[in-house]
Every structure is written in structure tokens, then in C-alpha cells.
Design a protein around this motif. Structure first.
Motif, PDB file in Angstrom:
ATOM      1  N   ASP A 224      35.125  45.422  42.988  1.00  0.00           N
ATOM      2  CA  ASP A 224      36.035  45.776  41.884  1.00  0.00           C
ATOM      3  C   ASP A 224      37.029  44.630  41.807  1.00  0.00           C
ATOM      4  N   THR A 225      36.623  43.549  41.153  1.00  0.00           N
ATOM      5  CA  THR A 225      37.369  42.298  41.180  1.00  0.00           C
ATOM      6  C   THR A 225      38.798  42.451  40.687  1.00  0.00           C
ATOM      7  N   ASP A 226      38.993  43.207  39.596  1.00  0.00           N
ATOM      8  CA  ASP A 226      40.338  43.324  39.040  1.00  0.00           C
ATOM      9  C   ASP A 226      41.145  44.475  39.638  1.00  0.00           C
ATOM     10  N   GLY A 227      40.531  45.243  40.549  1.00  0.00           N
ATOM     11  CA  GLY A 227      41.265  46.296  41.236  1.00  0.00           C
ATOM     12  C   GLY A 227      41.708  47.447  40.371  1.00  0.00           C
ATOM     13  N   ASP A 228      40.961  47.738  39.308  1.00  0.00           N
ATOM     14  CA  ASP A 228      41.365  48.827  38.422  1.00  0.00           C
ATOM     15  C   ASP A 228      40.646  50.140  38.723  1.00  0.00           C
ATOM     16  N   GLY A 229      39.933  50.175  39.851  1.00  0.00           N
ATOM     17  CA  GLY A 229      39.257  51.411  40.234  1.00  0.00           C
ATOM     18  C   GLY A 229      37.919  51.612  39.571  1.00  0.00           C
ATOM     19  N   ILE A 230      37.407  50.590  38.896  1.00  0.00           N
ATOM     20  CA  ILE A 230      36.098  50.655  38.236  1.00  0.00           C
ATOM     21  C   ILE A 230      35.273  49.489  38.755  1.00  0.00           C
ATOM     22  N   GLN A 231      34.126  49.796  39.367  1.00  0.00           N
ATOM     23  CA  GLN A 231      33.325  48.712  39.932  1.00  0.00           C
ATOM     24  C   GLN A 231      32.828  47.775  38.843  1.00  0.00           C
ATOM     25  N   ASP A 232      32.683  46.519  39.216  1.00  0.00           N
ATOM     26  CA  ASP A 232      32.396  45.466  38.238  1.00  0.00           C
ATOM     27  C   ASP A 232      31.180  45.769  37.374  1.00  0.00           C
ATOM     28  N   SER A 233      30.124  46.351  37.951  1.00  0.00           N
ATOM     29  CA  SER A 233      28.899  46.597  37.194  1.00  0.00           C
ATOM     30  C   SER A 233      29.096  47.612  36.078  1.00  0.00           C
ATOM     31  N   LYS A 234      30.143  48.428  36.192  1.00  0.00           N
ATOM     32  CA  LYS A 234      30.433  49.426  35.163  1.00  0.00           C
ATOM     33  C   LYS A 234      31.686  49.078  34.369  1.00  0.00           C
ATOM     34  N   ASP A 235      32.278  47.924  34.672  1.00  0.00           N
ATOM     35  CA  ASP A 235      33.531  47.491  34.057  1.00  0.00           C
ATOM     36  C   ASP A 235      33.227  46.506  32.936  1.00  0.00           C
ATOM     37  N   SER A 236      33.603  46.864  31.713  1.00  0.00           N
ATOM     38  CA  SER A 236      33.352  45.973  30.579  1.00  0.00           C
ATOM     39  C   SER A 236      34.191  44.705  30.655  1.00  0.00           C
ATOM     40  N   CYS A 237      35.281  44.752  31.414  1.00  0.00           N
ATOM     41  CA  CYS A 237      36.146  43.586  31.604  1.00  0.00           C
ATOM     42  C   CYS A 237      36.426  43.450  33.106  1.00  0.00           C
ATOM     43  N   PRO A 238      35.439  43.002  33.891  1.00  0.00           N
ATOM     44  CA  PRO A 238      35.583  43.022  35.350  1.00  0.00           C
ATOM     45  C   PRO A 238      36.663  42.102  35.897  1.00  0.00           C
ATOM     46  N   LEU A 239      37.156  41.169  35.112  1.00  0.00           N
ATOM     47  CA  LEU A 239      38.177  40.241  35.592  1.00  0.00           C
ATOM     48  C   LEU A 239      39.570  40.603  35.098  1.00  0.00           C
ATOM     49  N   GLU A 240      39.689  41.685  34.313  1.00  0.00           N
ATOM     50  CA  GLU A 240      40.990  42.086  33.772  1.00  0.00           C
ATOM     51  C   GLU A 240      41.245  43.555  34.086  1.00  0.00           C
ATOM     52  N   PHE A 241      42.417  43.850  34.584  1.00  0.00           N
ATOM     53  CA  PHE A 241      42.793  45.222  34.923  1.00  0.00           C
ATOM     54  C   PHE A 241      42.894  46.050  33.653  1.00  0.00           C
ATOM     55  N   GLY A 242      42.231  47.192  33.648  1.00  0.00           N
ATOM     56  CA  GLY A 242      42.283  48.056  32.477  1.00  0.00           C
ATOM     57  C   GLY A 242      41.965  49.491  32.830  1.00  0.00           C
ATOM     58  N   PRO A 243      42.349  50.458  31.986  1.00  0.00           N
ATOM     59  CA  PRO A 243      42.129  51.874  32.282  1.00  0.00           C
ATOM     60  C   PRO A 243      40.680  52.287  32.065  1.00  0.00           C
ATOM     61  N   ALA A 244      40.339  53.441  32.667  1.00  0.00           N
ATOM     62  CA  ALA A 244      38.971  53.955  32.566  1.00  0.00           C
ATOM     63  C   ALA A 244      38.606  54.306  31.137  1.00  0.00           C
ATOM     64  N   GLU A 245      39.589  54.747  30.332  1.00  0.00           N
ATOM     65  CA  GLU A 245      39.284  55.158  28.959  1.00  0.00           C
ATOM     66  C   GLU A 245      38.731  54.012  28.119  1.00  0.00           C
ATOM     67  N   PHE A 246      39.015  52.771  28.543  1.00  0.00           N
ATOM     68  CA  PHE A 246      38.488  51.603  27.832  1.00  0.00           C
ATOM     69  C   PHE A 246      37.480  50.858  28.699  1.00  0.00           C
ATOM     70  N   ASN A 247      36.820  51.590  29.616  1.00  0.00           N
ATOM     71  CA  ASN A 247      35.813  51.007  30.504  1.00  0.00           C
ATOM     72  C   ASN A 247      36.357  49.795  31.253  1.00  0.00           C
ATOM     73  N   GLY A 248      37.616  49.894  31.674  1.00  0.00           N
ATOM     74  CA  GLY A 248      38.193  48.836  32.496  1.00  0.00           C
ATOM     75  C   GLY A 248      38.764  47.669  31.733  1.00  0.00           C
ATOM     76  N   CYS A 249      38.856  47.770  30.420  1.00  0.00           N
ATOM     77  CA  CYS A 249      39.422  46.673  29.631  1.00  0.00           C
ATOM     78  C   CYS A 249      40.884  46.966  29.282  1.00  0.00           C
ATOM     79  N   PRO A 250      41.729  45.927  29.241  1.00  0.00           N
ATOM     80  CA  PRO A 250      43.149  46.140  28.940  1.00  0.00           C
ATOM     81  C   PRO A 250      43.395  46.369  27.453  1.00  0.00           C
ATOM     82  N   ASP A 251      44.556  46.961  27.170  1.00  0.00           N
ATOM     83  CA  ASP A 251      45.030  47.147  25.796  1.00  0.00           C
ATOM     84  C   ASP A 251      46.483  46.678  25.787  1.00  0.00           C
ATOM     85  N   THR A 252      46.666  45.376  25.653  1.00  0.00           N
ATOM     86  CA  THR A 252      47.984  44.753  25.818  1.00  0.00           C
ATOM     87  C   THR A 252      49.026  45.336  24.882  1.00  0.00           C
TER      88      THR A 252
END
Length: 454
Positions: A224-252
Motif C-alpha cells: 500500500d504505497t501511499d498508505g491510504d489503507g487500500i492495497q496498490d492492486s485495488k488502488d486506482s491511484c496507488p501513489l497518491e493518498f485518497g479515500p476508499a470512496e474514490f478507490n484510493g484517489c484524492p479529491d483535492t
């Protein structure tokens, strides 16, 4: 005491081997601790010993057992059912044959290596694992030692993936006369451990869903490279911290559109406009709107259409772009009742040659005034109507009224009024507006009217 020191040294050596090889091989390790029994009797030697396997299970009379921890084995799985192992054992010998003891409470110490083959996988069993083994070692009786060639049969009874009971019997053939060939039986508890951990995340490759990437236990070894609690393989943005509702992608900008889909990620906007704002609410995102603070149609890049006369009808739709009109009349002024009366007042003064449809020259001025009025209402349509008095035949009067109406229409169209705006019609003596019994009345009935077509 010296043999006890040897046992401790052997234990350290075996553990050292396990730590050395476990870093390199993708094979599990196991170690066993238990007790051993040494039996010189059923080995095919001459009396006081006996034939092979004679009284093999006579533990009371023939087995030398040290009632304590006396055996330690470390083994490493190779492949295809083969395992390499090393055993250190300690015992005390006071039983030998039928007529007494050749050895009088002497210390027995052995170090043995073994290659064994397990049959558990062949019989498709996870708990019952019999095996055969061959190997060799060196055994000391007090201070005298000799090499041995060993053959082993044993069984592992696995309670779970890591713990089991091991029992085995080894035939140890000695190569020196001062050490007799003998059997050594061992029973102990075996613990499996170790394995390859390629990525060094503490999870062995066999259990690691991502064996070549350092990961977390809660994700079966996946990162979980970005440490957002979503493993990289299931994280649409594995290098950016983001909530689960956006599959790990941020909403700045917090507008509910994740940055990866947001055309304006730093400015809050609307979902329907891909996260961009629309200040004037005209449905065109500000960055595409040439007039972002004034609503306008998309066809004009978000700007309002020009309206030169300010009548609320854009020039593109305004038939009278330079004259104030009404929306209902396509931007042109509407013909009022006063204008209608003025037209007919002028029209009544048009003079014709007696009994003819030709217009007299002195009527040009009034016709010019009529043309000026008609041009003020360029989209209005009119009917030129001809009327006569009752003098003469009705048929003649009808034809005369039609001819005079057409004559006025032709004059108007030949002097700048679009032909499609005018029509003509004669009514003869059918629509009098005054009495035909007086001269004045008949003069009023002989007239031309120009009426708005509604």
C-alpha cells in the motif's frame, strides 16, 4: 562432560546452518527435539547379540535410553519430497547383549546426516507422512569414535501446518571394530519454520500474494504505497493518498470528483462538468466560457448574442436588428392600431383616373408616405384592398376595384417594398363605408385600404 559439550556445539552448528541457508532458499525448515534409544542386540552380530530384528521391540532388556532431552535434528526441504537433515544425539550405554555389558555406563554421542524421501504427497495425505532415508555420521563411545553408514525409516504425524510428532528407527553400520553396529530409535516433536521471503516483508513467498514487492500482512504481503489503507492492486491511484470512496484517489478541491477525473482539480466544480466551475450557470465550464460571468449559449462560446437594438431579440434572430421590436414579432416593431389608421387615411387619398386603375401623378406624395410607413415594419404583411361605389354595373365595379388594388400594390413593390409582403384584392361595391345615395357618401366608398394581415 566433554560429550555434553559436543552436543551443545553440534546444536549451535546445526542452528548456524539453518540461519545461513534459510536466507537463500525457498524451502521450509524444521527442527525436532526428543529422546533416543540405542539398541545393539538385533543387528546380526555374534553372541551375545542376535540376528537381525530379533527382539527388535524389547525395550526393557536391550534399549539404552537417556530419560531427558537427548536428540536434536534440523532439516531443510530440498524439492520433490527430498529433505536434508542433521542430527546430534546423546545417550548412556549400559546394555549390550545377553550376558552382560560390553560397555559399562559409557557416554554415547553421535552426529549424523540424512537425506530422506517423504511419501505424504504420494498418498495425498497432509497429516500422515512416512519416509525413508540414507546417510552417514560419526559416533563416539566415550573418547573413541567411528564412522557409520545409516539407513532410516520413520513417520511424521502432523498436527497442523507447523507442529507434528516424529518417530524413526535408524540402522547404523559401523566401520571400525571398536564400535558395534546398532539401531538408534528416536521420538520427538517437530516444528516447521522458515522459508523464502524475497521482498523481505516478513511474509514467506508461499503465503505472499505479492512475493516480489514489500507489503503488509493485512494485504497478504501486497503493498500500500501511499498508505491510504487500500492495497496498490485495488488502488486506482496507488501513489497518491485518497479515500476508499474514490478507490484510493484524492479529491483535492473536495467537489466529489477525484483528481484523476477532474479537469479542474484545484477548484471546486460540478460533477456534470468534470469537476469544473460554471460561475454564470449557463452550462459551460468557466475555462471554456469566453464570458464566464455572463450567461450565454454554447453556440456563441458562452457569451450572449449581440442585440444592437436592445429589444431582447439577438441580432441573429432579429428581423429588425436596428429597430426596437418585440420577441413575438421576431424583433420588429408591431403595427399598432394608430399606424393602421394612418395607412388607411393615406390610402383613401390615392387618386385614380376616372373609371380607370391608373394612379394620378398628384398621389405620388401620399404613396411615398405609405412606403415610408411600410418600411418601418419590414416583416409585416399587408393586403391592398380596392372598393368602389355602386354607380355602374356590379361586374364592372368588381373588376375596377381589383385593378386599382393591384395597381397600388405594383407601385409599392416597384418602389422598395418586398413583393412577398403584399397581396391585393378587390371587393367592388360589396363593402361600402358610407351611403351611395349622396355624392359625399359615394366618394367615401371609392377608396383603397391597406390592412395588416394578422
Amino acid at each position: 562432560m566433554k560429550n555434553l559439550s559436543r552436543l551443545l556445539f553440534a546444536m549451535l552448528l546445526i542452528f548456524g546452518m539453518s540461519n545461513t541457508f534459510a536466507q537463500d532458499e525457498n524451502n521450509p525448515w524444521a527442527f525436532s527435539i526428543g529422546a533416543n534409544a540405542v539398541d545393539f542386540y538385533p543387528t546380526g552380530e555374534k553372541a551375545p547379540l542376535s540376528d537381525y530384528f530379533d527382539e527388535y521391540f524389547n525395550a526393557t532388556d536391550h534399549w539404552n535410553v537417556l530419560p531427558s532431552l537427548s536428540s536434536l535434528t534440523v532439516a531443510r526441504y530440498l524439492n520433490s519430497g527430498f529433505t536434508l537433515g542433521a542430527t546430534a544425539s546423546l545417550n548412556q550405554i549400559d546394555k549390550f547383549g545377553d550376558d552382560g555389558s560390553k560397555y559399562d555406563e559409557v557416554t554415547y554421542f553421535g552426529i549424523d546426516g540424512i537425506v530422506k524421501y517423504g511419501f505424504g504427497s504420494l498418498i495425498n495425505s497432509t497429516w500422515f507422512d512416512p519416509y525413508l532415508g540414507v546417510g552417514g555420521g560419526y559416533t563416539w563411545i566415550d573418547e573413541i569414535g567411528a564412522g557409520t553408514l545409516n539407513g532410516t525409516v520413520g513417520i511424521n504425524f502432523w498436527f497442523n501446518d507447523n507442529v507434528g510428532l516424529t518417530v524413526q528407527s535408524a540402522y547404523k553400520h559401523a566401520f571400525e571394530d571398536y564400535l558395534d553396529t546398532h539401531f538408534q530409535h528416536t521420538a520427538g516433536v517437530t516444528f516447521k519454520f522458515g522459508g523464502k521471503d524475497t521482498d523481505g516483508d516478513g511474509i514467506y513467498d508461499k503465503d505472499d500474494a505479492c512475493p516480489e514487492e514489500f507489503g503488509l500482512a493485512e494485504f497478504n504481503g501486497c503493498p500500500d504505497t501511499d498508505g491510504d489503507g487500500i492495497q496498490d492492486s485495488k488502488d486506482s491511484c496507488p501513489l497518491e493518498f485518497g479515500p476508499a470512496e474514490f478507490n484510493g484517489c484524492p479529491d483535492t478541491d473536495g467537489d466529489g470528483v477525484p483528481d484523476k477525473d477532474d479537469e479542474c482539480p484545484t477548484v471546486a466544480g460540478l460533477k456534470e462538468l468534470n469537476g469544473c466551475p460554471d460561475t454564470d450557470g449557463d452550462g459551460i465550464a468557466d475555462h471554456k466560457d469566453e464570458c464566464p460571468t455572463v450567461p450565454g449559449p454554447a453556440e456563441n462560446n458562452g457569451c450572449p448574442w449581440p442585440d444592437r437594438d436592445g429589444d431582447g431579440v439577438p441580432d441573429k434572430d432579429d428581423l429588425c436588428p436596428d429597430k426596437v421590436g418585440t420577441v413575438a414579432n421576431q424583433g420588429c416593431p408591431e403595427v399598432t392600431e394608430a399606424v393602421q389608421k394612418a395607412l388607411n387615411a393615406y390610402a383613401k387619398t390615392i387618386l385614380f383616373d376616372t373609371g380607370k386603375s391608373s394612379i394620378k401623378a398628384q398621389s405620388e406624395k401620399v404613396l411615398s408616405d405609405i412606403i415610408a410607413i411600410l418600411k418601418e415594419y419590414p416583416n409585416a404583411k399587408f393586403t391592398v384592398e380596392g372598393h368602389t361605389d355602386s354607380v355602374g354595373s356590379e361586374k364592372l365595379n368588381q373588376r375596377l376595384s381589383e385593378a386599382r388594388a393591384l395597381s397600388v400594390k405594383d407601385y409599392l413593390t416597384s418602389n422598395g417594398i418586398d413583393e412577398f409582403r403584399l397581396s391585393s384584392k378587390g371587393f367592388g361595391e360589396a363593402k361600402p363605408i358610407d351611403t351611395n345615395k349622396t355624392r359625399e357618401g359615394r366618394a367615401n366608398n371609392r377608396r383603397v385600404e391597406i390592412n395588416l394581415v394578422k
